[in-house]
Structure formats: C-alpha cells, structure tokens
Design an enzyme around this catalytic site. Structure first.
Site, PDB file in Angstrom:
ATOM      1  N   ARG A 109       0.820  -1.217   0.000  1.00  0.00           N
ATOM      2  CA  ARG A 109       0.000   0.000   0.000  1.00  0.00           C
ATOM      3  C   ARG A 109       0.853   1.266   0.000  1.00  0.00           C
ATOM      4  O   ARG A 109       0.331   2.358  -0.204  1.00  0.00           O
ATOM      5  CB  ARG A 109      -0.958   0.007   1.194  1.00  0.00           C
ATOM      6  CG  ARG A 109      -2.125  -0.934   1.011  1.00  0.00           C
ATOM      7  CD  ARG A 109      -3.255  -0.633   1.957  1.00  0.00           C
ATOM      8  NE  ARG A 109      -2.848  -0.662   3.349  1.00  0.00           N
ATOM      9  CZ  ARG A 109      -3.691  -0.492   4.357  1.00  0.00           C
ATOM     10  NH1 ARG A 109      -4.967  -0.272   4.135  1.00  0.00           N
ATOM     11  NH2 ARG A 109      -3.267  -0.540   5.605  1.00  0.00           N
ATOM     12  N   LYS A 157      -2.248   5.367   1.245  1.00  0.00           N
ATOM     13  CA  LYS A 157      -3.343   4.846   0.420  1.00  0.00           C
ATOM     14  C   LYS A 157      -4.493   5.847   0.377  1.00  0.00           C
ATOM     15  O   LYS A 157      -5.021   6.177  -0.687  1.00  0.00           O
ATOM     16  CB  LYS A 157      -3.797   3.503   0.989  1.00  0.00           C
ATOM     17  CG  LYS A 157      -5.124   2.913   0.496  1.00  0.00           C
ATOM     18  CD  LYS A 157      -5.434   3.067  -0.959  1.00  0.00           C
ATOM     19  CE  LYS A 157      -6.681   2.352  -1.405  1.00  0.00           C
ATOM     20  NZ  LYS A 157      -7.897   3.135  -1.450  1.00  0.00           N
ATOM     21  N   VAL A 189      -9.963   0.142  -4.094  1.00  0.00           N
ATOM     22  CA  VAL A 189      -9.197  -1.094  -3.916  1.00  0.00           C
ATOM     23  C   VAL A 189      -8.157  -0.947  -2.802  1.00  0.00           C
ATOM     24  O   VAL A 189      -7.845   0.151  -2.354  1.00  0.00           O
ATOM     25  CB  VAL A 189      -8.512  -1.540  -5.232  1.00  0.00           C
ATOM     26  CG1 VAL A 189      -9.535  -1.764  -6.312  1.00  0.00           C
ATOM     27  CG2 VAL A 189      -7.483  -0.512  -5.688  1.00  0.00           C
ATOM     28  N   GLU A 190      -7.635  -2.100  -2.365  1.00  0.00           N
ATOM     29  CA  GLU A 190      -6.651  -2.182  -1.275  1.00  0.00           C
ATOM     30  C   GLU A 190      -7.154  -1.491  -0.004  1.00  0.00           C
ATOM     31  O   GLU A 190      -6.403  -0.841   0.712  1.00  0.00           O
ATOM     32  CB  GLU A 190      -5.297  -1.591  -1.708  1.00  0.00           C
ATOM     33  CG  GLU A 190      -4.562  -2.463  -2.710  1.00  0.00           C
ATOM     34  CD  GLU A 190      -3.148  -1.991  -2.972  1.00  0.00           C
ATOM     35  OE1 GLU A 190      -2.667  -1.095  -2.260  1.00  0.00           O
ATOM     36  OE2 GLU A 190      -2.513  -2.521  -3.896  1.00  0.00           O
ATOM     37  N   GLY A 191      -8.424  -1.635   0.283  1.00  0.00           N
ATOM     38  CA  GLY A 191      -9.027  -0.982   1.442  1.00  0.00           C
ATOM     39  C   GLY A 191      -9.739   0.279   0.996  1.00  0.00           C
ATOM     40  O   GLY A 191      -9.091   1.274   0.675  1.00  0.00           O
TER      41      GLY A 191
END
Length: 818
Positions: free
Chosen positions: A382, A460, A504-506
């Site tokens: 991230r 992020k 995405v990615e959280g």
C-alpha cells in the site's frame, strides 16, 4: 506575599518539568520542597502536609501504588477493554512502527528525520527507468488500449514479460531484478503517466500477490519452481481475496476449504496422485486483477479440519494457497470492466476443488497464517502501487495543465493569468508535491527494512484522494477539451478510472474512518500497546509502569500544547534556519496537541471510540497531515532546499497544518462531552486557531512555475514520461508551450496594430500576412507565429468522430475556417 511567590514558582517549575518530560520523582521532590517551605512559613497545616507526603509516597513507591491505585485500575481496564478479533490482532501486529511514532510522541525528532537516507536509484535501476521503461511507454496508446482493444497490445505484453517488468521485486538468485522499493515505485509512476492499464498490469505482480508471498513465506520447492517463472513472465499471477460477501471484512470470508485426503492430476506435469493429504476448496471471488489471464491463482480462504487430520484444532483460520489455473475445477477467464480501464480484472470460482497440502503457500506449517501473511505484505504494497499511480496523476496534471493554461488564451490573455485558473494550478502543483513527498518518505522507510503499516494507510487514503482533487482541477481548467473523450484527451480516461484507486486495497472510507487512527493509536502510541499487552498477559507491574508513564505523557503534552499555543512555538529549537524554520516549530506544536487530543479521546470514550468513526477519522486526519507536512520538509531538504521550490514546500506544509487544525476543530466541536471539549479547546488553542491557508501569492508562484519550462516544474514531474513527438497529444505540449512563449511579444505587437487600425483583415491568417506585407514583422517572426499557432491549434483541438462515434478525424487540425 512570599508564600504566593512560592506557589507561583512551584507551579511554573512543575510546568517546566512537565514540558521537558522529567520523571515523576522530580516533580514529587519539587512539590515536597514547596510544601516544606510553606510549612516552615506556617502557611500549611501539618495534617495537610502529612496527607501530601502520604500521597507522594503512594505515587512513587511501586508496591504501594500498585496496591492502592493501578491495581484497581488494572481490574477495571481489563473489564472495559473490548476484545480483539484474531484478524484485528494480526492487523495490529503487522508491519513496524517508524516515523509515525515520533509524530505520536508530541515531540518529533527532526534530526532523526533528516538522517533518513535520501532515496536514490542505482545505476542499474536508472538504466531500466530510462531504457526499457521509456521504450514501453512509447509503445502504449491508452486510447487504443481502453477504447478499442480493451487490452494491452500483444507486443507490449511480450515486451513486459521479456524485460522483467513482472519480476522487479524478485531476487536476482531467482532471475528477478531485485529492485529497491523506490525504483519499483518510480517505474510504476512513469508507466502510469502513459497508461493506467499498463501500470496496473505491471504493478500487481510486484505488489500484494504470489511473488511477494512466495519470497517471504514460500517453501524452497515453491520458490525454486515459481519465482524464476514469474520473473520472466512464464507465469502470470493473480491473488484472490475479495468475495461478494466479504471485502474489507476479511474475517467474514465465506470461501472455505476442508482438510481431507483425495486424488488429483497435476496440470503442470500431467502426473496423477492418489490418496494424498490436501484440501477440498469451494470459493467465489471477484475484482481479481490479472485474474482472467493468470496462470497461477493465489487464493485466500478459511480452512477447517473436522476430522483432525492436522491436529486438535477444527477452525484452522485464513490460509493462502497457490493453484495453477489449468487445474480441474478452477473457473477463470471472465472479465469485469473497471471504469474505462482495460487492465485484466475479473471473477473466479470453484466448487469442491481438491488441491494437495503442498500447494499451500509455505506448506503445511503455514496453514491458518494467511491473514498475517497478507497484512504484513499489504503494509508494504500500500506504500507503493496506488500511491505511485497517484503521484503519476499529479505529475501528469501539473505538466499538462500548466502548459495548457499558458497555451490556451481568452480575451487576449493566457487563461493561466486569470486568478481562478491560477488558484487551481496552485492546488495541482501543491498536492502533487505533497503526494510525491509522502511517498518518498515512506519508500525511504521500506528500503531501510521498515514495514510502516500505519503510514501505508495514510498513503493509500491521502494520495488517492489528492489524486482525485488534482485531476478534478485539471479537468476544470481544460474544460470542454477534457469533457469530450478521444485520442487527444489525456485526462478523461484517468478521470474515469479514479474510483478504482479509491476503492481497492481498502476502500478509502474504511481506511480513513477506521484504519489510520484505529491502528495508529495502538501501534504508534508510546504506551497504549504496552497497556493492552499487559492487560492480556495479566501483568500488573508492566501495566503499572505503562499507565503511570502514559499519565505523565498526557500531562506533558497538555502543558506543551498550551505553552506552544500561547507562544506560537517561536522558542522551539529546530535543526534548520530560514523560511522553513517556523514550519518545523508549528509541527512540534501540532504534534503535542494531537498527542494530547488522542489521549483525551481514548480516555473519555474508551472502547466506544472504535465505533465513533467520525471522531476517529478526524484523529487520523491529524496524524496524516502531520506526516505529510514532515514529508514535504524532508523532500525539500533532500533536494538541497532549492529557492524555486519554496512556494511548493510552503503550500504543502501550510495546507497540511491547516487541515490538521481543521481536524482538531472538528474533533472538539463534535466530542460528546461538551464541557470537557470547551476546556480542552481553551488549552489547545489558547490564542484561537492561528493556522491559515497558504496566501494567494504562494499559489500564484506555483502556477507561474508550471506555466513555463523551469527547474521547479522539472523536479516536480521528474519521473513522468514525456514524449518529444509533436504528433503525440502530450508530446506536442512542450513544443507548443515554447513556441507560444517565444511569440507572445509578437502576438502582443499584432494585437496593438489591430487596435490602432493598421491591420484591417477579418481573418487572423490574413492579418498576419498583412503585418508581414507592411513590414510590421519579419519573415522569421511570421514563420514563428505560424508554427506557434499551428501547435496551439493542435493542443486545443477537441476530437470529433463520425456519426457512430467510431472514427476520430485526425485531419481536424487542418480544417481551419476562421
């Protein structure tokens, strides 16, 4: 009168001790001396003196303190502390604590910050960035990729594989590049300024996925077989985590495997195996990047052992396995269509698919350890992929919008001279500086061996949100040219793809409201994790030491934030002088205030703060903006403090600190204990909220630097792909910019001549010829203006298509009517 002076002196000295974080016994000794003097002056009752001495004894002698104070508190703390789920515990334990701990301390060590190495590229990495990466970028046409082919061209796929783009993180012993995290991020950034679809294709195998998991946790056999094949693109990996019913809630994964014995045929060798220990899997995944074209599928699932073939435990936990996509029962190949992006992304599923136990990443020893493996790798990934794409968007927006604002004119002026456009340009450049600085500092940590999990969450969220803001401003400045998509439009495709990076990615909502402070308060705070571990381990001595230190820490930050607020932090010692010195002082002030507010929030709301996500988000915003401000100062210092970059660093720091102040204001304005919040506000902001947004002139200075070739602009967009081809929609910008700047004086002369009645023709081309005929301009000036106008038209033209919107008119530039 002497007693009054004594009291004032004792209180003042206690403040000094608290400010400097002196140990408890120093303050106790000072109080005892003051009390003894008051008793000597017959101003203190002996009974009160005795009670005071008793209290000091209780506080300073640990056995008595534990029996009377911290012991009962320990019992209460253990009862009210909410239990952690296994996934929460593993997320908290993931990664390392780094510069974020300093920011949480209320007293950041800037000498340590400046001692962190400046990120640099090795000769090999620089050659790769300036060689194969440039070549790949030149091969890519994002309009063709996203609107026509819906995939990268075959020659680009082949080039990516053969030149090791998919093996940048794989060690050289396995045939990979073994690049630094900094080089990996810069390669992604450069590609992303050309094609988001290509950048995603390259970044995913180098981020959270089979390659990284294998290097950290794979068996020797798994590493030796897969890593060399991944490094050269013989295998295309994907990793499947997200399910229709479980996205951010990894603990809710419905996909499951049952430990059993069974038979299978290995698709890699064609050899059948009977009665082997393995897992029967059932799963359904979606949003899996590279899934439709992957040859190996990394899969996360919950593992159960009802027959106790592995041991006494039935619920083994989240497990990760690596499955060849040709394996019987694996359903893969269908695609999602994420925005206008054309990177390969899609669902996959399987029912009662048997795999052998040695397909578990790490083998049987790593069953049930999947979530820990994933969050450890996520704390690295991230920091790299999506933040790098955000930086790329900032660089692209800065470069193109600055040039366009100088080239495009209205009312006889470049539109960048209008203050509304000027303001947007200032934000674009300032946010780009913030994003690049924030990632650079995080990459420094990664390449020194850190895995800063809290900072990865900050990157992020904030980089992708600032990407959205910069691109919004860039779209506004370009107006209709950006609205109408086509081969010439270098912004719209990225604009349409923004939601991909946000989710995405959280997802960003979750990351801001739960992860940044939720994880940071436990990991980065000097004492909270120690207190929690002491409670879980029933360790009263450890709890006593931690909680007493924590109380002193909170009192110190209260005193520090009040004093620094009263004085504007003007007396804080910082390691630099000059125009940025006050920025460092302001950060110390806000760091102390943040640390105190964090403790105030945790103390008054306890476990319920976990569910008050709006307040938790604001605490996360405070930490995040302190990180961004320090990262900007670090970048400025690493770059040699160039005078031309002062507007950028000033805008970046002042904006971050203003946002930090706004988060504090919002936290206090919405804290449920209104009386306490009112008192705390008077202590944290004794002179009111003094931090202001950057002055308009700062944004103007940034805008001016973006609207012409300059050292500051070149540093800001250093890792952007910049084509020199006049026929390229972005490549033409630099040619047009230089031509327009070179002919501005001539154009002004022509406008004056027209106002004075010397040029009477209606059409601009005819007036230009008229000026040449009258000797108002030379032949060389005429040629320069003709070229500049041609290039300007190429820049401002908007694509038009046939009636079916199939074919753009590439000759529209020559269709000059007036």
């Amino acid at each position: 009168m002497s007693i009054f002076i004594c009291i004032v002196a004792v209180v003042a000295l206690l403040g000094v001790l608290a400010y400097s974080r002196a140990p408890l016994w120093w303050s106790s000794l000072l109080i005892l001396i003051g009390a003894a003097y008051a008793f000597y002056q017959q101003s203190l009752n002996p009974i009160v003196l005795g009670m005071l001495i008793a209290l000091l004894i209780i506080l300073n002698f640990k056995p008595i303190r534990r029996a009377l104070i911290t012991g009962p508190l320990f019992s209460i703390f253990r009862k009210i502390t909410p239990p952690m789920s296994q996934t929460e515990q593993e997320a908290v334990d993931a990664g390392t604590v780094w510069w974020d701990r300093d920011l949480f301390s209320g007293k950041p060590d800037f000498d340590k910050l400046h001692q962190y190495a400046k990120p640099t590229l090795t000769a090999e990495e620089e050659a790769f960035l300036n060689g194969p990466t440039e070549t790949l970028c030149a091969m890519l046409n994002d309009w063709q990729i996203t609107q026509k082919d819906k995939d990268l061209p075959p020659e680009a796929w082949d080039f990516i594989k053969k030149n090791g783009f998919l093996g940048m993180i794989i060690k050289k012993e396995f045939g990979g590049k073994e690049f630094s995290n900094y080089a990996h991020a810069r390669v992604v950034t450069k590609i992303a300024t050309r094609s988001g679809s290509a950048a995603v294709t390259v970044m995913v195998p180098n981020s959270l996925g089979p390659g990284e998991l294998l290097q950290h946790y794979g068996t020797e056999a798994q590493k030796n077989y897969y890593l060399p094949r991944l490094a050269v693109g013989e295998e295309i990996p994907c990793f499947a985590l997200t399910s229709p019913e479980a996205g951010s809630d990894a603990g809710g994964i419905p996909d499951f495997g049952i430990v059993t014995r069974g038979s299978y045929t290995d698709p890699r060798t064609g050899i059948a195996h009977d009665n082997v220990l393995g897992i029967r899997l059932t799963w359904e995944k979606r949003y899996i990047t590279l899934g439709p074209v992957a040859t190996i599928l990394g899969l996360a699932f919950k593992l159960y052992d009802p027959d106790h073939l592995l041991g006494s435990k039935e619920d083994i936990g989240i497990t990760c396995a690596l499955i060849p996509t040709e394996h019987k029962g694996v359903e893969i190949g269908r695609r999602h269509y994420p925005g206008t992006s054309a990177f390969q992304n899609g669902p996959n599923w399987g029912k009662d698919v048997f795999i052998p136990m040695d397909w578990v990443i790490g083998g049987q020893d790593y069953v049930g350890k999947g979530w820990k493996m994933l969050v450890e790798c996520l704390s690295v990934g991230r920091c790299i992929s999506l933040p790098a794409m955000s930086v790329a968007t900032g660089m692209l927006s800065s470069y193109t919008t600055g040039a366009y604002a100088r080239i495009r004119s209205q009312f006889g002026l470049s539109i960048g001279r209008f203050e509304g456009v000027d303001e947007a340009l200032g934000r674009i450049g300032g946010f780009t500086y913030q994003m690049d600085a924030a990632q650079r500092l995080a990459l420094t940590g990664l390449d020194s061996g850190e895995k800063p999990s809290v900072i990865s969450g900050i990157l992020k969220y904030h980089n992708t949100e600032k990407m959205r803001k910069t691109l919004n401003d860039a779209m506004d400045v370009h107006a209709g040219k950006a609205v109408c998509i086509g081969p010439r439009n270098y912004l719209a495709l990225g604009y349409h793809a923004i939601p991909v990076a946000i989710t995405v990615e959280g997802a960003n909502i979750l990351t801001r409201s739960m992860i940044i402070f939720g994880q940071g308060a436990i990991r980065s705070h000097p004492f909270v994790l120690r207190e929690l571990k002491a409670a879980m381990n029933k360790d009263l001595p450890a709890f006593d030491d931690a909680v007493i230190s924590h109380i002193g820490f909170a009192v110190s930050n209260l005193v520090r934030s009040c004093w620094l607020g009263l004085t504007g932090a003007r007396f804080v010692s910082v390691p630099v002088s000059g125009p940025t010195a006050q920025h460092y002082r302001d950060i110390v002030r806000f760091s102390s205030a943040f640390a105190f507010l964090a403790d105030m929030g945790m103390a008054t709301l306890g476990g319920s703060l976990k569910f008050k996500e709006k307040l938790s988000a604001r605490l996360g915003d405070m930490l995040s903006n302190l990180y961004i401000a320090t990262a900007a100062l670090k970048k400025f210092n690493d770059d040699g403090q160039p005078t031309e970059d002062r507007p950028l660093v000033r805008w970046a720091v002042e904006t971050a600190l203003f946002d930090c102040q706004e988060a504090m204001n919002g936290f206090l304005a919405n804290h449920p204990n209104r009386a306490l919040a009112w008192c705390v506000r008077k202590l944290v902001f004794p002179c009111g909220m003094s931090m202001r947004q950057p002055a308009d002139t700062v944004g103007t200075d940034i805008a001016r630097s973006l609207m012409e070739p300059s050292a500051s602009r070149d540093r800001l967009v250093q890792f952007m792909y910049r084509s020199s081809d006049e026929n390229d929609s972005i490549g033409v910008l630099e040619h047009a910019l230089k031509a327009v700047i070179a002919t501005e004086a001539i154009e002004n002369k022509l406008r004056r001549a027209q106002r004075e009645g010397k040029l009477k023709a209606i059409v601009a081309q005819a007036r230009l010829q008229e000026a040449l005929n009258q000797g108002l301009i030379t032949a060389e000036e005429h040629a320069a203006v003709v070229r500049a106008r041609r290039l300007k038209r190429e820049v401002i033209m908007v694509d038009d298509f046939d009636a079916q919107l199939m074919h753009a008119d590439s000759e529209a530039i020559h269709r000059v009517i007036v």
